[in-house]
Design an enzyme around this catalytic site. Sequence first.
Site, PDB file in Angstrom:
ATOM      1  N   TYR A  82     -10.922  14.625  -1.960  1.00 34.14           N
ATOM      2  CA  TYR A  82     -10.202  14.298  -3.195  1.00 34.14           C
ATOM      3  C   TYR A  82      -9.577  15.556  -3.814  1.00 34.14           C
ATOM      4  O   TYR A  82      -8.402  15.563  -4.217  1.00 34.14           O
ATOM      5  CB  TYR A  82     -11.198  13.649  -4.158  1.00 34.14           C
ATOM      6  CG  TYR A  82     -10.637  13.172  -5.469  1.00 34.14           C
ATOM      7  CD1 TYR A  82      -9.791  12.067  -5.537  1.00 34.14           C
ATOM      8  CD2 TYR A  82     -10.996  13.809  -6.657  1.00 34.14           C
ATOM      9  CE1 TYR A  82      -9.318  11.619  -6.760  1.00 34.14           C
ATOM     10  CE2 TYR A  82     -10.527  13.366  -7.880  1.00 34.14           C
ATOM     11  CZ  TYR A  82      -9.681  12.272  -7.920  1.00 34.14           C
ATOM     12  OH  TYR A  82      -9.204  11.830  -9.129  1.00 34.14           O
TER      13      TYR A  82
ATOM     14  N   SER B  39      -6.239  16.261 -10.602  1.00 37.38           N
ATOM     15  CA  SER B  39      -7.568  16.065 -11.158  1.00 37.38           C
ATOM     16  C   SER B  39      -8.210  17.414 -11.420  1.00 37.38           C
ATOM     17  O   SER B  39      -7.905  18.413 -10.763  1.00 37.38           O
ATOM     18  CB  SER B  39      -8.430  15.267 -10.172  1.00 37.38           C
ATOM     19  OG  SER B  39      -9.786  15.306 -10.538  1.00 37.38           O
TER      20      SER B  39
ATOM     21  N   ARG C  25     -12.430   2.685 -12.878  1.00 43.02           N
ATOM     22  CA  ARG C  25     -13.400   2.347 -11.832  1.00 43.02           C
ATOM     23  C   ARG C  25     -13.660   3.540 -10.913  1.00 43.02           C
ATOM     24  O   ARG C  25     -14.671   3.602 -10.230  1.00 43.02           O
ATOM     25  CB  ARG C  25     -12.908   1.144 -11.025  1.00 43.02           C
ATOM     26  CG  ARG C  25     -11.622   1.402 -10.248  1.00 43.02           C
ATOM     27  CD  ARG C  25     -11.245   0.195  -9.415  1.00 43.02           C
ATOM     28  NE  ARG C  25     -10.091   0.473  -8.580  1.00 43.02           N
ATOM     29  CZ  ARG C  25      -9.750  -0.261  -7.528  1.00 43.02           C
ATOM     30  NH1 ARG C  25     -10.491  -1.297  -7.191  1.00 43.02           N
ATOM     31  NH2 ARG C  25      -8.686   0.036  -6.827  1.00 43.02           N
TER      32      ARG C  25
ATOM     33  N   SER D  49       0.841  -1.195   0.000  1.00 45.37           N
ATOM     34  CA  SER D  49       0.000   0.000   0.000  1.00 45.37           C
ATOM     35  C   SER D  49       0.875   1.243   0.000  1.00 45.37           C
ATOM     36  O   SER D  49       1.859   1.325   0.739  1.00 45.37           O
ATOM     37  CB  SER D  49      -0.899   0.022   1.242  1.00 45.37           C
ATOM     38  OG  SER D  49      -1.532   1.278   1.369  1.00 45.37           O
TER      39      SER D  49
ATOM     40  N   LYS E 110      -5.593  16.369  -4.326  1.00 44.26           N
ATOM     41  CA  LYS E 110      -5.071  16.553  -5.676  1.00 44.26           C
ATOM     42  C   LYS E 110      -4.368  17.899  -5.842  1.00 44.26           C
ATOM     43  O   LYS E 110      -3.384  18.004  -6.592  1.00 44.26           O
ATOM     44  CB  LYS E 110      -6.207  16.421  -6.698  1.00 44.26           C
ATOM     45  CG  LYS E 110      -6.727  14.992  -6.854  1.00 44.26           C
ATOM     46  CD  LYS E 110      -5.603  14.019  -7.202  1.00 44.26           C
ATOM     47  CE  LYS E 110      -6.111  12.646  -7.574  1.00 44.26           C
ATOM     48  NZ  LYS E 110      -4.989  11.703  -7.859  1.00 44.26           N
TER      49      LYS E 110
ATOM     50  N   ASN F 226       0.126   7.028  -9.427  1.00 41.80           N
ATOM     51  CA  ASN F 226      -1.201   6.892 -10.024  1.00 41.80           C
ATOM     52  C   ASN F 226      -2.233   6.299  -9.067  1.00 41.80           C
ATOM     53  O   ASN F 226      -3.431   6.414  -9.308  1.00 41.80           O
ATOM     54  CB  ASN F 226      -1.086   6.012 -11.280  1.00 41.80           C
ATOM     55  CG  ASN F 226      -2.423   5.722 -11.914  1.00 41.80           C
ATOM     56  OD1 ASN F 226      -3.037   6.597 -12.507  1.00 41.80           O
ATOM     57  ND2 ASN F 226      -2.899   4.485 -11.771  1.00 41.80           N
TER      58      ASN F 226
END
Length: 702
Positions: free
Chosen positions: A448, A435, A483, A356, A452, A383
């Site tokens: 998120y 992102s 996904r 991980s 980012k 990634n």
Amino acid sequence: MALNMDAIGKLIGPMKRDYTWKDAVLYALGVGAGFSELDYCYEKDLKVIPSFSIAMIFDFLSQAAIASNVNLAGILHGEQELIFHNPIPPEGTLITTGRIVDYFDKGKEKGALIVAESETVHSSGKKLFTNVITVFGRLDGGFGGKDRKKSPVDFPDRDPDFIVEAAPSPDQPLLYRLSGDIFHLHVDPEFARMAGFDMPIMHGLCTHGFACRALMASLVPGQPERVRRLACRFSKTLYPGVPIRTLIWKTADGKAVWRTVNAENGQVVIDNGEFEYGDIPRDEIRFDNRVAVVTGAGAGLGRVYALALARRGARVVVNDLGGSRDGAGGGSSSPADQVVEEIRAAGGEAVANYDSVATADGGANIIKTALDAFGTVDILINNAGILRDKSFVKMTPEAWQAVLDVHLKGAYNVTRPAFAVMKEKGYGRLIMTTSAAGLYGNFGQTNYAAAKMGLVGLMNTLKLEGEKYGIRVNTVAPIAASRLTEDVMPPEMFAKSKPEFVAPLVLYLCSDRCPVSGNIYNAGMGFFNRAAVVTGPGKVLAKDDQLPTPETVMANLEAISDLTGAKIYHDLNAQVGDALMAFQAPAAKSPVKESKGFSSVPAVFDAMPGAFVAEAGAGVNVVFQYAIAGAGEWHCTIKEGTCTVAAGLHDSPTCTLKIADEDFLKMMNGQLPPMQAYTSGKLKIEGDIMKSQLIEKLFKLK
């Protein structure tokens, strides 16, 4: 003196050299070209003589000699090899990086060989040429190192296929030296006599340029782009004005051997010459002998990156925990193993890793896998990612932290050990994955988006720390079907957003052809563009040291927000410099008066102790290092209310100010405002830029 063994393998550069068509033409004239070879001497449809390459990287040759600690009193240019990958454009910027490869001991009375190698790319990103230079240190032998046995070039036992006569001018060195090699031996009669010569001698590389012209005229007339390799050994000196003769034997298709002789006495001036020529190789980005680590590579974008890198020759570590989209539950080895099998089935090399990224131990183990399997790491693509979307009020601390742990902390955990390897070897490529949610915002993704944008900040500093070690770091914001996006993107867009459309940009940024660092790119569906943080010119609201009020801000919000003329800053210092410059009032125009200020740089430093304001120096502990081009170095130490000025370099200055002597005197005489000098690039400040602002308070020079 002794050769510096620690210099072997250490990065030299990157070194940048801007050039124009005039530099290429000046070189051509310096190696004897003229009206009979107008393609090399006229800017219209200009072609560049391939040996121009070595003249443009003279700084690398100098730095390699300095780094090796070779005794400069006994240095000679021994051998030279140039391998050409693409034609040299008539203008642009050359970026050269290299290292000392090895030392060879010929014996105490015979000297030593210092071998250095460099690669040069054009500002367009094209790899132009590889340079391998062997320096002969006459006074450095006997250090107990290995010797080098090199087979001589085999010359055919027959007359040459081509003989090319040339007559360098008695003044040839005076013209050639303008291309960069200004060593006194080639211009100063007294210096030449001290070195044991009757007069200044020809540059060996000038004769080398004459030979290159002869080889092209005989084997690839008018087609310098077909020159692939040029190698030789310098054997005898030559005086200006002495005619030369280059002898050329064809040995196979696209190959020849050659030597250049003194036409008056037959002595070989350049020997063991090899020349290879042919069509330009296919311009393909390759990763042969490179090792790439891709996190989150079990599916989606990561899988596509890993497969594409392997197809182009990279050895790949495929990392994937094999967990669910939100990171919950246990992992699985299946996704990583399946990608590894795909790579191996196609003839590539790959190993799997299941750690991980969210823990420091996991990040270290990922890089350890690369070192254990392949011995190094050249490329890291961060990634790996998970999603736990909620509106902000419903965002639990656990959901917030889990996303930051994988995206932001995960990039830190893997990049830190990889960066250490890259720094040591002097090469690396890092890719961060941001992102559009972070760059522009997206409802329900505060965790998120924050992670980012944190990656952009990480990139901005790593680009600075990695710059001198050949490490380039860039960030990609992909729009791709995966996904993580299958229930975020509209179905019609999801169907068109194959990860394969993102991979070309990422592979380019991973390559040794990539010249940029610190950039952000959007990529998806075959569309690419750059995103950037820009800063508007702004407006000064403070007047006469009075604090602006909220009402003043409200009244000027349009001017404050105006992005007309906005800039992208390379680092904090550049932005702070502009902010300080905003307070600099334009210099008032006044009649020209005879200057009564400082007439020399030493006079300024002589005056500094007497101009020191002790009260302003109370509690200040700094060292200002001055590097004045054309005059020398001085340093000024301020400590406990005292000021000491001395010539030379200080071991650990607080900041270093670099400026040309003429500009320094203008600045000290009030003709050039310091902020103007800084923002125009005439004054460069390294180290703690904010401490440099103390100088005007500490000294009252008149």
